[in-house]
Design a protein around this motif. Structure first.
Motif, short mmCIF file in Angstrom:
data_model
loop_
_atom_site.label_atom_id
_atom_site.label_comp_id
_atom_site.label_asym_id
_atom_site.label_seq_id
_atom_site.Cartn_x
_atom_site.Cartn_y
_atom_site.Cartn_z
N PHE A 33 31.24 -5.04 18.62
CA PHE A 33 32.64 -5.32 18.92
C PHE A 33 33.14 -6.52 18.13
O PHE A 33 32.44 -7.51 17.97
N LYS A 34 34.37 -6.41 17.64
CA LYS A 34 35.03 -7.50 16.93
C LYS A 34 36.36 -7.76 17.62
O LYS A 34 37.14 -6.83 17.85
N THR A 35 36.58 -9.01 17.97
CA THR A 35 37.84 -9.36 18.61
C THR A 35 38.94 -9.40 17.55
O THR A 35 38.81 -10.07 16.53
N GLN A 36 39.98 -8.61 17.81
CA GLN A 36 41.14 -8.56 16.93
C GLN A 36 42.36 -8.84 17.79
O GLN A 36 42.80 -7.97 18.55
N SER A 42 28.14 -9.04 3.97
CA SER A 42 29.04 -7.91 4.18
C SER A 42 29.24 -7.61 5.66
O SER A 42 30.35 -7.28 6.08
N PHE A 43 28.20 -7.72 6.48
CA PHE A 43 28.33 -7.37 7.90
C PHE A 43 29.01 -8.48 8.70
O PHE A 43 29.53 -8.23 9.79
N ALA A 44 29.06 -9.69 8.18
CA ALA A 44 29.66 -10.82 8.89
C ALA A 44 31.12 -10.59 9.24
O ALA A 44 31.64 -11.20 10.17
N GLU A 45 31.79 -9.69 8.54
CA GLU A 45 33.18 -9.41 8.89
C GLU A 45 33.30 -8.66 10.21
O GLU A 45 34.35 -8.65 10.83
#
Length: 161
Positions: free
Chosen positions: A53-56, A99-102
């Motif tokens: 999950f990435k907070t947007q 690359s995955f850090a995004e």
């Protein structure tokens, strides 16, 4: 196996108070909970993919992550058994690749076939092995999935966007 490691030496039965879903490669040798398992009870968790999950803004956007090759990932892990009753496991994570850090700041320690053989070899010096494996990972690919993937009421499965 239960998804979070519960130390064999714990006087308490398994609970979520000290849930150890993942173990950090940086501290796996110094953590009391992981010292025995990393030396004597190493494992591989095969996964076809996982959700991160990435907070947007105010929402958490789930992404389905898999090996760019489409093959299963072999994730370095450890296991433990508490009082011959509860078998548990944890996967090893590391800092995310550039690359995955995004997507997320951590990622699983995924291994190729040669590394799997070394990881599972009890004769390998685990300290040196961890130093060599640090930063290793299969190339990952990810795509957004419907936010309902995080809702227990959703019975439809993963929906790709």
């Amino acid at each position: 196996m239960r998804w979070w490691l519960h130390p064999s030496w714990s006087p308490e039965p398994p609970n979520q108070r000290f849930a150890m879903f993942n173990s950090r490669i940086e501290t796996v040798l110094t953590s009391r909970a992981f010292q025995g398992p990393v030396r004597h009870r190493r494992a591989i968790i095969p996964v076809s993919g996982f959700v991160e999950f990435k907070t947007q803004g105010k929402q958490k956007q789930p992404f389905y992550v898999q090996a760019a090759s489409g093959e299963a990932l072999a994730v370095a892990a450890m296991w433990e058994c508490w009082q011959n009753q509860v078998w548990s496991t944890t996967m090893i994570t590391q800092a995310a690749s550039v690359s995955f850090a995004e997507v997320h700041d951590r990622m699983p320690l995924s291994l190729n076939a040669e590394q799997v053989a070394r990881w599972m070899n009890p004769e390998e010096d685990v300290k040196n092995l961890l130093q060599e494996l640090r930063g290793q990972s299969a190339e990952l690919h990810w795509c957004p999935v419907d936010p309902r993937v995080n809702n227990a009421r959703n019975k439809e499965g993963v929906v790709f966007i």
